[in-house]
Design a protein around this motif. Structure first.
Motif, PDB file in Angstrom:
ATOM      1  N   ASP A 195       0.864  -0.674   0.077  1.00 36.95           N
ATOM      2  CA  ASP A 195      -0.206  -0.182   0.355  1.00 36.95           C
ATOM      3  C   ASP A 195       0.478   1.267   0.043  1.00 36.95           C
ATOM      4  O   ASP A 195       0.940   2.022   0.746  1.00 36.95           O
ATOM      5  CB  ASP A 195      -1.138   0.024   1.562  1.00 36.95           C
ATOM      6  CG  ASP A 195      -1.748   1.010   0.679  1.00 36.95           C
ATOM      7  OD1 ASP A 195      -2.496   1.182  -0.294  1.00 36.95           O
ATOM      8  OD2 ASP A 195      -3.004   1.790   1.764  1.00 36.95           O
ATOM      9  N   ILE A 196       1.904   1.051  -0.916  1.00 37.01           N
ATOM     10  CA  ILE A 196       2.502   2.393  -1.056  1.00 37.01           C
ATOM     11  C   ILE A 196       2.496   2.826  -2.836  1.00 37.01           C
ATOM     12  O   ILE A 196       2.286   2.306  -3.197  1.00 37.01           O
ATOM     13  CB  ILE A 196       4.260   1.660  -0.538  1.00 37.01           C
ATOM     14  CG1 ILE A 196       4.400   1.307   0.500  1.00 37.01           C
ATOM     15  CG2 ILE A 196       5.517   3.218  -1.330  1.00 37.01           C
ATOM     16  CD1 ILE A 196       4.476   1.935   1.794  1.00 37.01           C
ATOM     17  N   PRO A 197       2.097   4.213  -2.821  1.00 34.53           N
ATOM     18  CA  PRO A 197       2.080   4.907  -3.422  1.00 34.53           C
ATOM     19  C   PRO A 197       3.168   4.833  -4.511  1.00 34.53           C
ATOM     20  O   PRO A 197       4.290   5.287  -4.413  1.00 34.53           O
ATOM     21  CB  PRO A 197       0.854   6.027  -3.611  1.00 34.53           C
ATOM     22  CG  PRO A 197       2.169   6.491  -2.174  1.00 34.53           C
ATOM     23  CD  PRO A 197       1.707   5.182  -1.130  1.00 34.53           C
ATOM     24  N   LEU A 198       2.656   5.112  -6.001  1.00 40.20           N
ATOM     25  CA  LEU A 198       3.591   5.655  -7.023  1.00 40.20           C
ATOM     26  C   LEU A 198       3.151   6.863  -7.664  1.00 40.20           C
ATOM     27  O   LEU A 198       2.583   6.847  -7.734  1.00 40.20           O
ATOM     28  CB  LEU A 198       3.719   4.543  -8.275  1.00 40.20           C
ATOM     29  CG  LEU A 198       3.722   2.790  -7.982  1.00 40.20           C
ATOM     30  CD1 LEU A 198       3.463   1.611  -9.033  1.00 40.20           C
ATOM     31  CD2 LEU A 198       5.309   2.706  -6.714  1.00 40.20           C
ATOM     32  N   GLU A 199       4.716   7.837  -7.356  1.00 39.63           N
ATOM     33  CA  GLU A 199       4.480   8.272  -8.823  1.00 39.63           C
ATOM     34  C   GLU A 199       4.551   8.459  -9.981  1.00 39.63           C
ATOM     35  O   GLU A 199       5.760   8.141 -10.361  1.00 39.63           O
ATOM     36  CB  GLU A 199       5.388   9.511  -8.108  1.00 39.63           C
ATOM     37  CG  GLU A 199       5.793  10.752  -8.063  1.00 39.63           C
ATOM     38  CD  GLU A 199       7.415  11.870  -7.405  1.00 39.63           C
ATOM     39  OE1 GLU A 199       7.330  12.759  -6.674  1.00 39.63           O
ATOM     40  OE2 GLU A 199       8.398  11.221  -8.657  1.00 39.63           O
ATOM     41  N   MET A 200       3.940   9.283 -10.845  1.00 39.88           N
ATOM     42  CA  MET A 200       4.022  10.388 -11.699  1.00 39.88           C
ATOM     43  C   MET A 200       4.588  11.342 -11.595  1.00 39.88           C
ATOM     44  O   MET A 200       4.168  12.378 -10.911  1.00 39.88           O
ATOM     45  CB  MET A 200       2.779  10.384 -12.317  1.00 39.88           C
ATOM     46  CG  MET A 200       2.259   9.153 -12.521  1.00 39.88           C
ATOM     47  SD  MET A 200       0.823   9.369 -14.041  1.00 39.88           S
ATOM     48  CE  MET A 200       1.193   8.665 -15.496  1.00 39.88           C
ATOM     49  N   ASN A 201       6.039  11.400 -12.250  1.00 39.70           N
ATOM     50  CA  ASN A 201       7.150  12.385 -11.611  1.00 39.70           C
ATOM     51  C   ASN A 201       6.846  13.694 -12.736  1.00 39.70           C
ATOM     52  O   ASN A 201       7.243  13.891 -14.660  1.00 39.70           O
ATOM     53  CB  ASN A 201       7.825  12.316 -11.350  1.00 39.70           C
ATOM     54  CG  ASN A 201       9.413  12.661 -11.159  1.00 39.70           C
ATOM     55  OD1 ASN A 201       9.820  13.933 -12.062  1.00 39.70           O
ATOM     56  ND2 ASN A 201       9.579  12.571  -9.866  1.00 39.70           N
ATOM     57  N   VAL A 202       6.245  15.233 -12.538  1.00 38.58           N
ATOM     58  CA  VAL A 202       6.017  16.417 -13.133  1.00 38.58           C
ATOM     59  C   VAL A 202       7.649  16.385 -13.814  1.00 38.58           C
ATOM     60  O   VAL A 202       7.890  17.470 -15.201  1.00 38.58           O
ATOM     61  CB  VAL A 202       5.528  16.816 -12.301  1.00 38.58           C
ATOM     62  CG1 VAL A 202       6.018  18.616 -13.042  1.00 38.58           C
ATOM     63  CG2 VAL A 202       4.375  16.365 -12.045  1.00 38.58           C
ATOM     64  N   ASN A 203       8.596  16.401 -12.886  1.00 37.49           N
ATOM     65  CA  ASN A 203      10.206  16.916 -14.034  1.00 37.49           C
ATOM     66  C   ASN A 203      10.452  16.075 -14.473  1.00 37.49           C
ATOM     67  O   ASN A 203      11.225  16.910 -14.874  1.00 37.49           O
ATOM     68  CB  ASN A 203      11.120  16.534 -11.951  1.00 37.49           C
ATOM     69  CG  ASN A 203      12.180  18.318 -12.335  1.00 37.49           C
ATOM     70  OD1 ASN A 203      12.540  19.099 -12.934  1.00 37.49           O
ATOM     71  ND2 ASN A 203      13.421  17.213 -11.525  1.00 37.49           N
ATOM     72  N   GLY A 204      10.471  15.083 -14.519  1.00 35.47           N
ATOM     73  CA  GLY A 204      10.919  13.979 -15.233  1.00 35.47           C
ATOM     74  C   GLY A 204      11.344  14.633 -16.260  1.00 35.47           C
ATOM     75  O   GLY A 204      11.721  13.841 -17.857  1.00 35.47           O
ATOM     76  N   ILE A 205      10.440  15.155 -17.255  1.00 34.67           N
ATOM     77  CA  ILE A 205       9.761  16.007 -18.137  1.00 34.67           C
ATOM     78  C   ILE A 205      10.970  16.077 -19.529  1.00 34.67           C
ATOM     79  O   ILE A 205      10.995  15.954 -20.635  1.00 34.67           O
ATOM     80  CB  ILE A 205       7.592  16.390 -18.306  1.00 34.67           C
ATOM     81  CG1 ILE A 205       6.795  15.260 -18.463  1.00 34.67           C
ATOM     82  CG2 ILE A 205       7.797  16.524 -19.940  1.00 34.67           C
ATOM     83  CD1 ILE A 205       5.763  15.988 -18.620  1.00 34.67           C
TER      84      ILE A 205
END
Ligand SMILES: [Zn+2]
Ligand SMILES: [Zn+2]
Length: 274
Positions: A195-205
């Motif tokens: 139950d640990i969230p995964l991140e979509m990372n804005v800075n990676g773009i």
């Protein structure tokens, strides 16, 4: 419009700009309800060779002394901005055999983000660089390190889980083979199990060869998230990974939101449990 963010860097890591208060003020002016501060964590001393330390820019990270100052500054900001929640966090690597080091950090925080920019190869003892050293053998070691980190119970959130695809087998971002799929599925299953969230990372773009072409993004990686979208109960959060206050205004926030939407991924709010 995003009203919360838990992935925020400041000048203490020596490659971001601004103090705690600069980010808090900016978020407050935009009507944020919560802001988590998560600069890069101090790295355990004597955990790698001098060459590895330099290669991975470890001397940029804050020392334990600066860490105390960082916490004081967050407390000052909490006092000044009582109508917005400001949390104490860090983004940390996970080097095994140093749990006491990480536990001592975690004890003083509200949450800790796992961000694996490098990790130890359990077979050779060498430190592998997630940006440069990934192939169809090392991505399994990347996953193993992630699993061990999550099992330690020290972490609350996994930043850019797709970072292993940054330069997988070289520079061509379109390469995504069976091993990439297996590792992607293992990460999703790990996230669900603990139950640990995964991140979509804005800075990676910003690392994309073409920011307007989703297929050219190194992370968030469309193939990774396309598979992740099959796991309907997965908790997915958005993280700015801000290294400058201007990121609060970036059009890349909406681009990531749109990617999630197009894949049918529901973005959830990260809940700080303390
Ligand atoms: Zn950084
Ligand atoms: Zn970060």
């Amino acid at each position: 419009m995003l009203k919360y963010n838990y992935h925020t860097h400041m000048k203490y890591c020596n490659h971001a700009k601004g103090d705690v208060i600069d980010y808090v003020k900016e978020a407050h002016s935009l009507g944020y309800i919560e802001l988590g501060m998560s600069d890069h964590a101090p790295i355990p001393l004597n955990s790698m060779t001098k060459e590895e330390w330099e290669h991975n820019y470890c001397s940029e990270n804050m020392t334990l002394e600066i860490f105390e100052k960082y916490l004081d500054e967050i407390e000052d900001a909490q006092e000044k901005f009582k109508d917005m929640k400001v949390f104490k966090g860090l983004e940390s690597e996970y080097l095994e055999d140093h749990n006491i080091w990480y536990q001592n950090l975690r004890n003083k925080l509200d949450y800790m983000i796992l961000g694996l920019h490098f990790f130890k190869d359990p077979d050779t003892g060498k430190v592998l660089d997630t940006y440069q050293d990934m192939n169809n053998k090392t991505i399994y070691k990347y996953y193993q390190n992630m699993e061990n980190a999550i099992k330690s119970g020290l972490f609350d959130y996994i930043a850019h889980p797709d970072l292993f695809l940054f330069k997988y087998n070289g520079n061509d971002v379109s390469i995504f083979d069976k091993d990439c799929e297996i590792v992607t599925r293992k990460i999703c299953e790990l996230s669900l199990k603990y139950d640990i969230p995964l991140e979509m990372n804005v800075n990676g773009i910003r690392f994309a060869t073409d920011m307007n072409d989703i297929n050219k993004w190194r992370y968030p990686n469309i193939k990774f998230w396309n598979i992740a979208s099959e796991y309907k109960n997965l908790k997915v959060v958005i993280g700015l990974d801000a290294h400058d206050v201007s990121l609060f205004h970036s059009e890349n926030i909406e681009k990531v939101m749109n990617l999630a939407k197009s894949l049918g991924i529901n973005i959830t709010k990260f809940e700080v449990k303390k």
